[in-house]
Enzyme design. Structure first.
Site, PDB file in Angstrom:
ATOM      1  N   TYR A  35       0.839  -1.208   0.000  1.00 40.95           N
ATOM      2  CA  TYR A  35       0.000   0.000   0.000  1.00 40.95           C
ATOM      3  C   TYR A  35       0.871   1.254   0.000  1.00 40.95           C
ATOM      4  CZ  TYR A  35      -3.170  -3.569   1.908  1.00 40.95           C
ATOM      5  OH  TYR A  35      -3.900  -4.702   2.129  1.00 40.95           O
ATOM      6  N   TRP A  39      -3.879   6.044   2.702  1.00 42.80           N
ATOM      7  CA  TRP A  39      -5.276   5.613   2.827  1.00 42.80           C
ATOM      8  C   TRP A  39      -5.945   6.441   3.923  1.00 42.80           C
ATOM      9  CZ3 TRP A  39      -2.508   2.596  -0.179  1.00 42.80           C
ATOM     10  CH2 TRP A  39      -3.138   1.753  -1.080  1.00 42.80           C
ATOM     11  N   TRP A  41      -8.453   6.075   6.348  1.00 47.42           N
ATOM     12  CA  TRP A  41      -8.530   5.764   7.784  1.00 47.42           C
ATOM     13  C   TRP A  41      -7.192   5.343   8.334  1.00 47.42           C
ATOM     14  CZ3 TRP A  41     -11.762   1.217  10.203  1.00 47.42           C
ATOM     15  CH2 TRP A  41     -11.551   0.018   9.548  1.00 47.42           C
ATOM     16  N   ASP A  42      -6.336   4.797   7.468  1.00 42.87           N
ATOM     17  CA  ASP A  42      -4.955   4.545   7.910  1.00 42.87           C
ATOM     18  C   ASP A  42      -4.300   5.853   8.354  1.00 42.87           C
ATOM     19  OD1 ASP A  42      -5.750   2.542   5.825  1.00 42.87           O
ATOM     20  OD2 ASP A  42      -3.845   1.626   6.373  1.00 42.87           O
ATOM     21  N   GLN A 114     -13.864   6.072   3.073  1.00 45.95           N
ATOM     22  CA  GLN A 114     -13.516   5.069   4.090  1.00 45.95           C
ATOM     23  C   GLN A 114     -14.038   5.519   5.453  1.00 45.95           C
ATOM     24  OE1 GLN A 114      -9.273   4.134   4.109  1.00 45.95           O
ATOM     25  NE2 GLN A 114      -9.723   2.020   3.570  1.00 45.95           N
ATOM     26  N   ASP A 181     -12.514  -4.873   3.558  1.00 43.40           N
ATOM     27  CA  ASP A 181     -12.773  -5.076   2.138  1.00 43.40           C
ATOM     28  C   ASP A 181     -13.452  -6.389   1.778  1.00 43.40           C
ATOM     29  OD1 ASP A 181     -11.134  -2.898   2.485  1.00 43.40           O
ATOM     30  OD2 ASP A 181      -9.932  -3.283   0.712  1.00 43.40           O
ATOM     31  N   TYR A 374      -8.341 -12.641   4.047  1.00 39.35           N
ATOM     32  CA  TYR A 374      -8.567 -11.218   4.206  1.00 39.35           C
ATOM     33  C   TYR A 374      -9.912 -10.889   4.854  1.00 39.35           C
ATOM     34  CZ  TYR A 374      -6.893  -6.747   2.671  1.00 39.35           C
ATOM     35  OH  TYR A 374      -6.380  -5.498   2.643  1.00 39.35           O
ATOM     36  N   GLU A 418       0.047  -6.519   9.047  1.00 37.70           N
ATOM     37  CA  GLU A 418      -1.282  -5.984   8.751  1.00 37.70           C
ATOM     38  C   GLU A 418      -2.336  -6.780   9.524  1.00 37.70           C
ATOM     39  OE1 GLU A 418      -2.203  -6.521   4.641  1.00 37.70           O
ATOM     40  OE2 GLU A 418      -3.961  -5.218   4.696  1.00 37.70           O
ATOM     41  N   GLN A 433       3.220  -2.584   8.559  1.00 39.95           N
ATOM     42  CA  GLN A 433       2.004  -1.833   8.268  1.00 39.95           C
ATOM     43  C   GLN A 433       1.958  -0.633   9.226  1.00 39.95           C
ATOM     44  OE1 GLN A 433      -0.302  -2.980   5.956  1.00 39.95           O
ATOM     45  NE2 GLN A 433      -2.019  -1.597   6.380  1.00 39.95           N
TER      46      GLN A 433
HETATM   47  C1  GLC Z   1      -6.819  -2.759   2.832  1.00 41.87           C
HETATM   48  C2  GLC Z   1      -7.769  -2.716   4.018  1.00 41.87           C
HETATM   49  C3  GLC Z   1      -8.188  -1.300   4.276  1.00 41.87           C
HETATM   50  C4  GLC Z   1      -6.936  -0.443   4.479  1.00 41.87           C
HETATM   51  C5  GLC Z   1      -5.950  -0.601   3.330  1.00 41.87           C
HETATM   52  C6  GLC Z   1      -4.617   0.059   3.596  1.00 41.87           C
HETATM   53  O1  GLC Z   1      -7.417  -2.332   1.678  1.00 41.87           O
HETATM   54  O2  GLC Z   1      -8.880  -3.555   3.817  1.00 41.87           O
HETATM   55  O3  GLC Z   1      -8.995  -1.210   5.416  1.00 41.87           O
HETATM   56  O4  GLC Z   1      -7.280   0.877   4.634  1.00 41.87           O
HETATM   57  O5  GLC Z   1      -5.706  -1.972   3.110  1.00 41.87           O
HETATM   58  O6  GLC Z   1      -4.065  -0.403   4.792  1.00 41.87           O
END
Ligand code: GLC
Length: 445
Positions: A35, A39, A41-42, A114, A181, A374, A418, A433
């Site tokens: 990733y 993101w 909410w991250d 998100q 997801d 997942y 993660e 993560q």
């Molecule tokens: C995945 C998770 C999502 C998160 C992203 C980045 O897509 O399902 O919740 O924000 O990874 O960590």
């Protein structure tokens, strides 16, 4: 078996080191390889973890995210780092700049949203800033003044565009908007999505995580991408999506998070003399969504359900979503007790074979449970953090401490994975993560 892991001091040093390593300058990638962008909410959880290290850097994280806010108020689920490839679907596939009149200028984003956990980060930043001198406090206060309107706009967009009928539940048009997801929560709704022609694509996730059992299947991916095509046809227009999308589900967990976040933001607003009308709206939304969550629950067990708008069916799964009311409150005493017993009992965190007493994403006794897949079974440390934070807020100090202690025991392997296999404790998915490190930093800070 004893866990020989790192000591708290070593662990927090490693977590801080990890966040520095994932720092791209003004944003922190969610994880280095899988990733490589920001993101939504991250970023909020990352800001929670940065706050004890540097209030200033935590503020930058949220500023970057809010600079990508759409004109309609939406905070997009991904803000793409400039010049970084290696993620699919990337900005070209989303094509928001070309298609969406609400997309922000000068920054590339995805076209969905998100969970709204950002107010929690703002609160943690303000909390930490109070422990510092005047200049750091000023950074936090100035951030709040500067971004208050944007934060309220974000909440207003959720309350209005994603709950147009005022039932008190947020509608999602893609499972990715839930942040969970590939959860079994979405299986029934996805099974009614009939993918039309999807432009050719090549996944990037399976290059990073080689074991396919940890990731969604190709058939699932076709549906995910078809929903993007539906959105693109509707030009990401809020009003258009209501009828255009073949996936439309009221997410009870996101609704509970939203209720909670409105409450947090209202309190911040009160403490900082924000406009009274904003504070009033926030209180109203908080109550409306709390009621919306409670209306989905079974009166005896307190378990909450999602609602599929396309079929009109309720979706009761044994996943973290059933515990939504524990986040936002509103249940009667007996139902709440029953729900807490389920959370802590053998169907979830108290399952006798779990390596650590933290809630798996799906109950190990459910037919939907898959220990490595997942969002279908593994433990997400950041979810443990969210529940432990919310429990403390609800006055359940002992429960909160217990989750923290078990969450830290799990994290002491130092992989900052993660997610984790619940029985063996094996780290899975992406390593290093960011939000896993952030949870640890908040717990140890
Ligand atoms: C995945 C998770 C999502 C998160 C992203 C980045 O897509 O399902 O919740 O924000 O990874 O960590």
């Amino acid at each position: 078996m004893a866990d020989p892991g790192f000591t708290p001091t070593q662990l927090s040093a490693r977590a801080a080191y990890l966040l520095r390593g994932n720092d791209l300058g003004t944003m922190t990638s969610a994880a280095p390889r899988l990733y490589p962008h920001m993101w939504s909410w991250d970023a909020a959880f990352v800001a929670v973890g940065l706050a004890p290290l540097s209030v200033e850097r935590a503020v930058v994280e949220l500023d970057t995210l809010l600079s990508a806010q759409w004109r309609n108020g939406m905070i997009p689920h991904i803000v793409f780092a400039e010049g970084v490839d290696g993620y699919f679907p990337g900005p070209d596939r989303w094509a928001c700049t070309d298609l969406a009149s609400a997309a922000p200028p000068g920054v590339r984003t995805s076209g969905i949203t998100q969970p709204p956990v950002h107010a929690i980060a703002v609160q943690r930043i303000l909390d930490h800033s109070r422990r510092h001198g005047r200049s750091t406090r000023a950074v936090a206060e100035e951030f709040l003044d500067r971004r208050w309107t944007d934060l309220v706009r974000w909440h207003r967009w959720l309350a209005e565009s994603r709950d147009p009928t005022g039932v008190g539940r947020i509608t999602l048009y893609h499972g990715w908007e839930s942040g969970m997801d590939n959860s079994p929560r979405w299986d029934a709704a996805y099974s009614n999505v009939v993918p039309g022609p999807v432009p050719p694509y090549r996944r990037a996730d399976t290059d990073v995580v080689a074991d396919p059992s940890q990731r969604p299947s190709n058939a699932e991916y076709d549906r995910y991408l078809w929903l993007l095509e539906e959105m693109k046809q509707a030009r990401y227009d809020d009003a258009g999506l209501v009828s255009a999308m073949s996936f439309a589900v009221e997410d009870v967990f996101v609704s509970a998070v939203f209720s909670l976040a409105c409450d947090v933001l209202a309190t911040i607003g009160e403490e900082h003399a924000a406009p009274k009308s904003d504070v009033r709206d926030l209180h109203e939304w908080s109550a409306r969504f709390r009621n919306g969550v409670v209306a989905t629950t079974d009166p005896r067990t307190g378990a909450a359900r999602d609602h599929d708008l396309r079929t009109g069916r309720w979706i009761g799964t044994e996943t973290l979503a059933m515990f939504a009311p524990l986040l936002c409150g509103g249940l009667g005493r007996d139902a709440e007790r029953a729900l807490l017993r389920t959370f802590e009992g053998p169907r979830f965190s108290g399952h006798p074979d779990l390596r650590f007493a933290v809630p798996p994403s799906t109950s190990p006794v459910s037919g939907d449970f898959r220990s490595r897949e997942y969002w279908r079974g593994p433990v997400w440390p950041v979810m443990t953090w969210l529940f432990s934070w919310a429990f403390a807020r609800r006055g359940w100090a002992e429960r909160s401490r217990h989750l923290r202690a078990e969450g830290l025991r799990q994290a002491s392997d130092g992989s900052f994975a993660e997610y984790y296999e619940p029985f063996t404790g094996e780290p899975l998915g992406s390593m290093q993560q960011s939000w896993t490190a952030a949870a640890v930093l908040d717990w140890l800070g």
